[in-house]
Design a protein around this motif. Structure first.
Motif, PDB file in Angstrom:
ATOM      1  N   VAL A 124       0.842  -1.199   0.000  1.00 21.71           N
ATOM      2  CA  VAL A 124       0.000   0.000   0.000  1.00 21.71           C
ATOM      3  C   VAL A 124       0.879   1.251   0.000  1.00 21.71           C
ATOM      4  N   LYS A 125       1.965   1.216   0.774  1.00 20.62           N
ATOM      5  CA  LYS A 125       2.880   2.369   0.806  1.00 20.62           C
ATOM      6  C   LYS A 125       3.481   2.643  -0.579  1.00 20.62           C
ATOM      7  N   SER A 126       3.594   1.586  -1.396  1.00 18.56           N
ATOM      8  CA  SER A 126       4.200   1.771  -2.728  1.00 18.56           C
ATOM      9  C   SER A 126       3.341   2.640  -3.640  1.00 18.56           C
ATOM     10  N   PHE A 127       2.088   2.886  -3.236  1.00 19.38           N
ATOM     11  CA  PHE A 127       1.226   3.807  -3.991  1.00 19.38           C
ATOM     12  C   PHE A 127       1.394   5.258  -3.512  1.00 19.38           C
ATOM     13  N   GLY A 128       2.294   5.463  -2.542  1.00 16.79           N
ATOM     14  CA  GLY A 128       2.562   6.827  -2.071  1.00 16.79           C
ATOM     15  C   GLY A 128       1.582   7.326  -1.025  1.00 16.79           C
ATOM     16  N   VAL A 129       0.958   6.385  -0.294  1.00 15.67           N
ATOM     17  CA  VAL A 129      -0.071   6.771   0.682  1.00 15.67           C
ATOM     18  C   VAL A 129       0.322   6.286   2.075  1.00 15.67           C
ATOM     19  N   PRO A 130       0.141   7.137   3.127  1.00 19.07           N
ATOM     20  CA  PRO A 130       0.444   6.689   4.492  1.00 19.07           C
ATOM     21  C   PRO A 130      -0.496   5.562   4.944  1.00 19.07           C
ATOM     22  N   VAL A 131       0.041   4.672   5.781  1.00 18.91           N
ATOM     23  CA  VAL A 131      -0.722   3.492   6.227  1.00 18.91           C
ATOM     24  C   VAL A 131      -0.819   3.449   7.746  1.00 18.91           C
ATOM     25  N   VAL A 132      -2.025   3.160   8.246  1.00 20.57           N
ATOM     26  CA  VAL A 132      -2.251   2.884   9.665  1.00 20.57           C
ATOM     27  C   VAL A 132      -2.875   1.495   9.756  1.00 20.57           C
ATOM     28  N   VAL A 133      -2.461   0.704  10.740  1.00 21.18           N
ATOM     29  CA  VAL A 133      -3.064  -0.623  10.936  1.00 21.18           C
ATOM     30  C   VAL A 133      -4.103  -0.543  12.048  1.00 21.18           C
ATOM     31  N   ALA A 134      -5.302  -1.069  11.771  1.00 17.98           N
ATOM     32  CA  ALA A 134      -6.345  -1.168  12.792  1.00 17.98           C
ATOM     33  C   ALA A 134      -6.394  -2.614  13.261  1.00 17.98           C
ATOM     34  N   ILE A 135      -6.103  -2.830  14.535  1.00 14.75           N
ATOM     35  CA  ILE A 135      -6.226  -4.185  15.093  1.00 14.75           C
ATOM     36  C   ILE A 135      -7.659  -4.342  15.587  1.00 14.75           C
ATOM     37  N   ASN A 136      -8.442  -5.096  14.838  1.00 13.01           N
ATOM     38  CA  ASN A 136      -9.845  -5.315  15.185  1.00 13.01           C
ATOM     39  C   ASN A 136      -9.897  -6.306  16.352  1.00 13.01           C
ATOM     40  N   HIS A 137     -10.323  -5.838  17.511  1.00 10.18           N
ATOM     41  CA  HIS A 137     -10.187  -6.587  18.760  1.00 10.18           C
ATOM     42  C   HIS A 137     -11.203  -7.715  18.903  1.00 10.18           C
ATOM     43  N   PHE A 138     -10.718  -8.877  19.328  1.00 13.75           N
ATOM     44  CA  PHE A 138     -11.580  -9.989  19.739  1.00 13.75           C
ATOM     45  C   PHE A 138     -11.367 -10.214  21.234  1.00 13.75           C
ATOM     46  N   VAL A 139     -12.417 -10.668  21.921  1.00 16.78           N
ATOM     47  CA  VAL A 139     -12.314 -10.809  23.386  1.00 16.78           C
ATOM     48  C   VAL A 139     -11.242 -11.810  23.802  1.00 16.78           C
TER      49      VAL A 139
END
Length: 558
Positions: free
Chosen positions: A369-384
């Motif tokens: 995704v970064k190779s398209f020139g866009v900043p990346v954030v990861v969302a950790i979708n929480h499980f109990v």
């Protein structure tokens, strides 16, 4: 602790009249065409009237390769949209409509989950406002008119061995993949081999999702190549004189649908091409309209970033002239463990080593995704079942990749669980540091475009395509289609064309089985490996558990 099902939560939603939701974006009552009390289409005249508005910031939500452990991409899209509104931002959500095929098959619905859902959930996952039925009807009208033209003398000299327009239906039905049509004697026409795709793989679906207005829609429908003559010259839908009637059938379907989240925030739900066999993004009309009405627009692209995000960037953004300010990649601890070799039954047990072993899949997506020139954030979708140590392992890994991961608890807590993510995403979007560019230029040959995606996104060593496929691509280039982008039809479960290969493999090859020209949509489809454009139902389809209860409510839909 007992958790409510998605459908139970959706049923308890305190929905507001759709006119109130429209008002949040400045859409007046007269510009909403209501379908009941809780959903409406936005009129074309209103869309035309806001074209002078400044565009908001576009946020793309994508994910790692899907696993049976679940990732929650749509859930995160909805949660982030609610989170942005909760921290005082004016935000709208843009997602795709659900196909009946996976609803009754294995994947289930497409309206989010837990306390991050779009409602009315049942209608959205079933007939909704009838868009998919209109697309199916328009597609099959063209099919009927082709065979009718041949029956009444074939003035256009169509070679009936080279009719390339297949029929569609919005259901998983493997029995219809390859059929023989027009059997039964003279009255029924000339027998020929034919077949069905699922509606979401239809070129009409892609056209509806990429067209800017009704005029553009009709032009694109007219450009569809339906067959070839004996001298290999193409026959178009406009030659069959089908484009006008198809446009009439799609007139209402072309207008975006407005609904709401559980927290009464606006959501556009429009169009629904699959990302593994089509281009995997909601309509250009819905996205560009939302950008004129909100300061932040959160949209998703189907399946993993190797499919949906790649096509969003290389096809949708290129065609629509839009660009994301930030990309959110959704991952779960459970999926990391599964990529690290843990069986589904053992996912509830803490295993930090397996998390670390599975993280390279996430790392590959971040890098791509970064190779398209866009900043990346990861969302950790929480499980109990996630432990602190496992979450920290993902965060540390993502940091080592030059990005950051934020824990999100929207499934259980709605917007309260995504405020951290929303705050960070808004900060990055506002900085305006994205320098988006597709990863290949229009001028590359069609085969070079396929090769670029295979090597740069899938990390394959080579593309395998026999002479017949290469010659077909060259022929299309000679006919003036060489500048089109390519849409890869590939399994969603792996970077390779083998769905069983997890992680971040290298050293593999990408076999191209077939290529199809979607001249109206404006791309070439490359069908890789064993991928099917008409899926089948699993051994135990979801349909077996879907029913009405004694109160007349739907059960089993998720």
């Amino acid at each position: 602790m007992e958790y409510k099902s998605d459908i139970e939560i959706a049923r308890e939603a305190k929905k507001r009249p759709i006119q109130e939701i429209g008002a949040k974006l400045g859409i007046g009552t007269d510009d909403l065409l209501p379908y009941g009390h809780d959903k409406a289409k936005v009129s074309q005249s209103f869309i035309n009237s806001v074209q002078g508005n400044k565009d908001g910031k576009l946020i793309l939500v994508t994910a790692i390769n899907p696993t049976p452990a679940g990732e929650g991409k749509t859930t995160t899209t909805v949660g982030l949209g609610d989170g942005l509104n909760a921290i005082g931002k004016k935000a709208a959500i843009c997602i795709r409509e659900a196909s009946l095929g996976p609803c009754f098959g294995m994947k289930g619905g497409a309206a989010g989950g837990g306390y991050a859902q779009v409602v009315p959930m049942e209608e959205m996952n079933l007939h909704f406002t009838g868009d998919f039925h209109a697309i199916t009807s328009a597609h099959n009208l063209l099919s009927a008119m082709i065979d009718n033209h041949i029956y009444w003398g074939n003035e256009l000299e169509i070679d009936i061995r080279r009719v390339v327009w297949r029929r569609v239906m919005d259901m998983n039905d493997r029995a219809l993949r390859q059929i023989t049509a027009s059997l039964g004697g003279v009255a029924n026409g000339f027998p020929r081999e034919a077949g069905f795709d699922i509606t979401v793989a239809s070129e009409v679906m892609a056209i509806l999702c990429l067209a800017r207005d009704l005029k553009d829609l009709q032009n694109r429908l007219g450009d569809i190549i339906v067959a070839y003559r004996r001298d290999r010259t193409p026959v178009y839908a406009r030659d069959i004189k089908a484009d006008g009637a198809m446009t009439v059938l799609l007139k209402d379907a072309m207008q975006p649908n407005l609904v709401q989240t559980l927290e009464n925030n606006p959501a556009f739900v429009h169009g629904g091409p699959f990302a593994n066999i089509a281009h995997g993004c909601n309509s250009v009309t819905a996205t560009t309209t939302a950008l004129k009405l909100a300061d932040y627009v959160v949209t998703e692209a189907g399946f993993g970033a190797d499919l949906g995000a790649e096509k969003f960037m290389n096809i949708k953004c290129r065609k629509a002239g839009i660009a994301p300010s930030v990309v959110v990649v959704v991952a779960t601890v459970r999926a990391m463990k599964m990529n690290g070799g843990v069986a589904k039954a053992d996912l509830g047990t803490e295993n930090v080593d397996a998390v670390n072993a599975g993280c390279p899949n996430l790392g590959r997506h971040i890098e791509n995704v970064k190779s398209f020139g866009v900043p990346v954030v990861v969302a950790i979708n929480h499980f109990v079942s996630d432990t602190d140590a496992e979450v920290e392992a993902v965060k540390a890994y993502v940091q080592s990749q030059g990005s950051e991961a934020i824990l999100c608890k929207h499934w259980a807590h709605g917007s309260e669980g995504t405020k951290d993510l929303a705050t960070r995403v808004a900060e990055i979007a506002d900085k305006g540091e994205a320098q988006f560019a597709p990863i290949y230029g229009d001028e590359l040959s069609l085969f070079e475009k396929i090769d670029t995606i295979a090597k740069r996104i899938y990390r394959a060593d080579e593309v395998i395509a026999d002479k017949k496929i290469r010659d077909q691509l060259k022929q299309w280039e000679e006919q003036g289609y060489g500048n089109l982008p390519v849409c890869m039809a590939k399994t969603q479960y792996s970077f390779t064309t083998d769905p069983s290969v997890r992680g971040a493999p290298t050293g593999h090859s990408v076999p191209i089985r077939e290529v199809r020209l979607s001249a109206g949509a404006g791309f070439v489809v490359a069908i890789c490996g064993e991928i099917m454009t008409m899926p089948g139902l699993p051994r135990v389809p979801s349909a077996e558990a879907i029913m009405l209860n004694d109160d007349g409510q739907i059960e089993g839909l998720f």
